[in-house]
Design an enzyme around this catalytic site. Sequence first.
Site, PDB file in Angstrom:
ATOM      1  CE1 TYR A   1      -3.605   2.675   1.073  1.00  0.00           C
ATOM      2  CE2 TYR A   1      -1.737   3.602   2.250  1.00  0.00           C
ATOM      3  CZ  TYR A   1      -3.010   3.725   1.735  1.00  0.00           C
ATOM      4  OH  TYR A   1      -3.688   4.919   1.872  1.00  0.00           O
TER       5      TYR A   1
ATOM      6  CD  GLU B   1      -6.078   5.029  -0.594  1.00  0.00           C
ATOM      7  OE1 GLU B   1      -7.175   5.127  -1.156  1.00  0.00           O
ATOM      8  OE2 GLU B   1      -5.955   4.885   0.643  1.00  0.00           O
TER       9      GLU B   1
END
Length: 397
Positions: free
Chosen positions: A118, A206
């Site tokens: 991530y 993101e």
Amino acid sequence: MNLHEYQGKELLSSFGVRIQRGLVAQNAEEAVAKAKQLTQETGTGWHVIKAQVHAGGRGKGGGVKLAKNLDEVKEIAGQIIGMDLVTPQTSAEGKRVHQVLVAEDVYYPGDSEPSEFYMSVLLNRSNGRNMIMYSTEGGMDIEEVAEKTPHLIFTEEIDPATGILPFQARRVAFNLGLSGAAFKEMTKFVTALYTAYDKSDASLFEINPVLKTSDDKIMAVDAKVTLDDNALYRHKDLAELRDFREESPIEVEAGELGLNYVDLDGNVGCMVNGAGLAMATMDLIKQAGGEPANFLDVGGTADAARVEAAFRIILKDPNVKAILINIFGGIVRCDRVAQGVVDAYKNMGDAIQVPIIVRLQGTNADIAKELIDNSGLDVLSATEFQEAADKVQQVLS
Ligand code: GDP
Ligand code: MN
């Protein structure tokens, strides 16, 4: 402004960030053509069909599917385009899918454990620095990781004056447990990603997941990109990427009229000058037992034309049962606003079918009240905040 995944990936790629490659398609036939083209360009055998909507969690909602041949590409693209995709991030009605991204399959068959990381880049408002947030636990809900295993989330603060420094990029790669070629790839990836964020005036990147393939390539498989609206004037090419189909039609129209409007679920329409007063007005409506139908800041110049534009926007919402106008006259005189309300009301004839409560406070408030009271129109005036809220309740009950 939010970008679609495919637009976000193109932006990243233009700054040298490696991405899972793909081509966008508007219908099933086009998806097949794009899949063929992609096979020629990348050699990919399988394709991933991904719904392009402004919402995350598409995988969970059935908006991301693997196609193992061209028949499956056609079938899956046909299913996804036109569906109302419901994900944990949409309303219960979901979001209509208008297009799909046909992407190369980058999870190689036989690759038992591709690593999913991530990574996000965002502004840390508390210290005025940018921040890279990253984790070994990619591919899943980062909120859940933050709650259950917060020690698996790392942050790297970046001074906007220097940008990301080599030792910082190396620390990111190290904390992600990488070595050898993958380590080097990650330092390049995170450096390019930060540069893309900085140069495009983004407010959020993101990337979940960032993938490490078995041959040690690091790439962005997903991309959520939010750009700072206030900087779009210097990115004309990016401003053109805006997809109005993803936005509330009333909000788009209000934006064109220069009104700061946000659609809400309640039944009391609000017309207010100043964002702070607008927030306070919504609180007051709630305290009095009502629900605001919208946030609307008409700005500094509340003349007849603006008031009329605001009326028309508010009345597009069929749930509105009353309108509360709450204006503080500092620079703009209250009597001018009152005249604006009266003129707009008269001009609109039968269009206004709901009671209106006007509270004007500040310069020439007394003259303004007289103007409203003597107008002969179905408008209730108030001078105190609470009095206005009580009148809203009266007309609703
Ligand atoms: P999101 O659900 O909206 O966050 O969409 P993502 O782009 O993150 O895709 C969801 C999931 O699809 C990813 O976490 C992957 O597990 C899977 N996925 C994405 N690309 C591929 C691919 O090339 N091959 C395979 N097999 N799965 C993929
Ligand atoms: Mn994702």
